[in-house]
Design a protein around this motif. Sequence first.
Motif, PDB file in Angstrom:
ATOM      1  N   GLY A   1       0.302  -1.039  -0.072  1.00  0.00           N
ATOM      2  CA  GLY A   1      -0.312   0.065  -0.032  1.00  0.00           C
ATOM      3  C   GLY A   1       0.983   1.096   0.353  1.00  0.00           C
ATOM      4  O   GLY A   1       0.736   1.909  -0.989  1.00  0.00           O
ATOM      5  N   ASN A   2       2.428   1.229   1.196  1.00  0.00           N
ATOM      6  CA  ASN A   2       3.083   2.063   1.065  1.00  0.00           C
ATOM      7  C   ASN A   2       3.663   2.317  -0.732  1.00  0.00           C
ATOM      8  O   ASN A   2       3.609   3.787  -0.738  1.00  0.00           O
ATOM      9  CB  ASN A   2       3.876   2.264   2.104  1.00  0.00           C
ATOM     10  N   MET A   3       4.061   1.711  -1.237  1.00  0.00           N
ATOM     11  CA  MET A   3       4.316   1.515  -2.298  1.00  0.00           C
ATOM     12  C   MET A   3       3.690   2.447  -3.660  1.00  0.00           C
ATOM     13  O   MET A   3       3.508   3.573  -4.561  1.00  0.00           O
ATOM     14  CB  MET A   3       4.993   0.192  -3.194  1.00  0.00           C
ATOM     15  N   ILE A   4       2.111   1.922  -4.020  1.00  0.00           N
ATOM     16  CA  ILE A   4       1.170   2.834  -4.755  1.00  0.00           C
ATOM     17  C   ILE A   4       0.915   4.205  -4.628  1.00  0.00           C
ATOM     18  O   ILE A   4       0.987   5.170  -4.887  1.00  0.00           O
ATOM     19  CB  ILE A   4      -0.808   1.953  -3.945  1.00  0.00           C
ATOM     20  N   ILE A   5       0.844   4.654  -3.286  1.00  0.00           N
ATOM     21  CA  ILE A   5       0.354   5.614  -2.492  1.00  0.00           C
ATOM     22  C   ILE A   5       1.524   6.602  -3.057  1.00  0.00           C
ATOM     23  O   ILE A   5       1.425   7.757  -3.248  1.00  0.00           O
ATOM     24  CB  ILE A   5      -0.379   5.854  -1.451  1.00  0.00           C
ATOM     25  N   GLN A   6       3.278   6.223  -2.864  1.00  0.00           N
ATOM     26  CA  GLN A   6       3.829   6.789  -3.015  1.00  0.00           C
ATOM     27  C   GLN A   6       4.286   6.975  -4.801  1.00  0.00           C
ATOM     28  O   GLN A   6       4.238   7.902  -4.752  1.00  0.00           O
ATOM     29  CB  GLN A   6       6.040   6.524  -2.336  1.00  0.00           C
ATOM     30  N   LYS A   7       3.630   6.109  -5.353  1.00  0.00           N
ATOM     31  CA  LYS A   7       3.470   6.544  -6.909  1.00  0.00           C
ATOM     32  C   LYS A   7       3.365   6.987  -7.380  1.00  0.00           C
ATOM     33  O   LYS A   7       3.075   7.660  -7.863  1.00  0.00           O
ATOM     34  CB  LYS A   7       3.861   4.619  -7.620  1.00  0.00           C
ATOM     35  N   THR A   8       1.407   7.239  -7.002  1.00  0.00           N
ATOM     36  CA  THR A   8       0.140   8.546  -7.035  1.00  0.00           C
ATOM     37  C   THR A   8       0.934   9.440  -6.667  1.00  0.00           C
ATOM     38  O   THR A   8       0.767  10.100  -7.211  1.00  0.00           O
ATOM     39  CB  THR A   8      -0.378   7.671  -6.086  1.00  0.00           C
ATOM     40  N   PHE A   9       1.879   9.774  -5.459  1.00  0.00           N
ATOM     41  CA  PHE A   9       2.092  11.099  -5.567  1.00  0.00           C
ATOM     42  C   PHE A   9       3.067  11.588  -6.458  1.00  0.00           C
ATOM     43  O   PHE A   9       3.689  13.099  -6.566  1.00  0.00           O
ATOM     44  CB  PHE A   9       2.700  11.405  -4.231  1.00  0.00           C
ATOM     45  N   GLU A  10       3.868  10.457  -6.792  1.00  0.00           N
ATOM     46  CA  GLU A  10       4.942  10.548  -7.929  1.00  0.00           C
ATOM     47  C   GLU A  10       4.043  11.428  -8.773  1.00  0.00           C
ATOM     48  O   GLU A  10       4.601  12.456 -10.017  1.00  0.00           O
ATOM     49  CB  GLU A  10       6.222   9.916  -7.690  1.00  0.00           C
ATOM     50  N   ILE A  11       2.970  10.677  -9.418  1.00  0.00           N
ATOM     51  CA  ILE A  11       2.627  10.711 -11.090  1.00  0.00           C
ATOM     52  C   ILE A  11       1.727  12.449 -10.839  1.00  0.00           C
ATOM     53  O   ILE A  11       1.689  12.748 -11.519  1.00  0.00           O
ATOM     54  CB  ILE A  11       2.031   9.533 -11.623  1.00  0.00           C
ATOM     55  N   ARG A  12       1.140  12.029  -9.304  1.00  0.00           N
ATOM     56  CA  ARG A  12       0.631  13.386  -9.275  1.00  0.00           C
ATOM     57  C   ARG A  12       1.847  15.062  -9.579  1.00  0.00           C
ATOM     58  O   ARG A  12       0.801  15.855 -10.398  1.00  0.00           O
ATOM     59  CB  ARG A  12       0.333  13.340  -7.661  1.00  0.00           C
ATOM     60  N   LYS A  13       3.108  14.690  -9.011  1.00  0.00           N
ATOM     61  CA  LYS A  13       3.610  15.459  -9.248  1.00  0.00           C
ATOM     62  C   LYS A  13       4.491  15.691 -10.058  1.00  0.00           C
ATOM     63  O   LYS A  13       4.026  17.084 -10.884  1.00  0.00           O
ATOM     64  CB  LYS A  13       5.314  15.260  -8.154  1.00  0.00           C
ATOM     65  N   ASP A  14       4.771  14.863 -10.977  1.00  0.00           N
ATOM     66  CA  ASP A  14       4.419  15.561 -12.292  1.00  0.00           C
ATOM     67  C   ASP A  14       3.879  15.628 -13.363  1.00  0.00           C
ATOM     68  O   ASP A  14       3.779  16.670 -13.651  1.00  0.00           O
ATOM     69  CB  ASP A  14       4.876  13.930 -12.892  1.00  0.00           C
ATOM     70  N   LEU A  15       2.222  15.301 -12.867  1.00  0.00           N
ATOM     71  CA  LEU A  15       1.148  16.227 -13.952  1.00  0.00           C
ATOM     72  C   LEU A  15       1.123  17.230 -13.549  1.00  0.00           C
ATOM     73  O   LEU A  15       0.841  17.968 -14.149  1.00  0.00           O
ATOM     74  CB  LEU A  15      -0.133  15.476 -13.450  1.00  0.00           C
ATOM     75  N   LEU A  16       1.726  18.025 -12.156  1.00  0.00           N
ATOM     76  CA  LEU A  16       1.281  19.372 -11.628  1.00  0.00           C
ATOM     77  C   LEU A  16       2.944  19.880 -12.979  1.00  0.00           C
ATOM     78  O   LEU A  16       2.225  21.221 -12.759  1.00  0.00           O
ATOM     79  CB  LEU A  16       1.467  19.782 -10.112  1.00  0.00           C
ATOM     80  N   THR A  17       3.833  20.106 -13.170  1.00  0.00           N
ATOM     81  CA  THR A  17       4.917  19.836 -13.358  1.00  0.00           C
ATOM     82  C   THR A  17       4.149  20.250 -14.867  1.00  0.00           C
ATOM     83  O   THR A  17       4.409  21.033 -15.584  1.00  0.00           O
ATOM     84  CB  THR A  17       6.353  19.508 -13.213  1.00  0.00           C
ATOM     85  N   LEU A  18       3.768  19.177 -15.441  1.00  0.00           N
ATOM     86  CA  LEU A  18       2.868  19.289 -17.368  1.00  0.00           C
ATOM     87  C   LEU A  18       2.256  20.703 -17.031  1.00  0.00           C
ATOM     88  O   LEU A  18       2.232  21.247 -17.936  1.00  0.00           O
ATOM     89  CB  LEU A  18       2.535  17.795 -17.774  1.00  0.00           C
TER      90      LEU A  18
END
Length: 317
Positions: free
Chosen positions: A167-184
């Motif tokens: 679960g912690n890997m899923i949420i960490q990966k989700t937040f990383e993708i969310r950060k990249d989406l914000l940059t984009l």
Amino acid sequence: MLRILAISQENELLVDPPLATLANMKWYWADFNMPTDEETSLLGSYFHFHPLAIEDCIHSLQRPKLEHYENLSFLVFHSLNKNTLEASEVDLFIGENFTVSFHYEELHELNYVWDYFVKSNSLDRLKPVEVVYKIMDKVVDAFFPITDDLEDQLLGIENSAEGKLAGNMIIQKTFEIRKDLLTLRHTVLPMRDLVYRILESKRFIIQEQKRAYFQDIHDHLIKLSQIIESNRELTSDIRDNYISMNSFRMNNIMKTLTVITTIFMPLTFLAGIYGMNFDNMPELHWDSGYYVVLAVMVITSIGMFIWFKFKGWFENE
């Protein structure tokens, strides 16, 4: 490095003609590709561009914008590195018979456009607005693979294979993708507004037949912004679902612990009573007292379990 592409008065395509001959050219494109300080100084000493525009070129990163100075327009927009998502500024000076591009980093999109015009057989297409369109179109097209990759990663989190991750890997990966989406998002939305300004500007010279091409770029940016917002909402849903699942799991754990604790409460009570060291306790002298107490404990436990089952405590587990 300063490279030049020009069309002579005789409609000849010239690559890297002498700088002094540009005034006699029918049209030219000068590209400052990772320029030195000496080459950067040519913006003022040779081309005589406005000092504010030159300052914007030197001090990056500027917000995407469109400005007009006397006989030219000045454009600022960003390209993205597909691996690191770091923004690179692209500055364009556009006049009636010239385009000057300025960037401190090597850009694949701009190199592609340069090679396209060098190999072009149609010299009548080599015009300033055509260069601007081609560069912006390639930059915007490069956003789609980045967006698609982030979307694929999000969809991968939801499939069964990714569901086996901790679960912690899923949420960490989700937040990383969310950060990249914000940059984009910080790159796409300002550029969308920039292209809209170009379409609505009365001073930026666009041939009527080219307006549809810039409108196409604007449509692509709208599509990109919608995909980004949709994916950001998906990351929020994944985060909320993760929190909800954790809460649900915690509630079930607490319910199980509560049932176990409640069942053992009377058993602990009985064990506590008969664990007291008083002499006057008749049950202690019964031959079958030990077995009677054990039977009472078992019957009490089973009875409480059946009662909890009847009350529906185990229906959602």
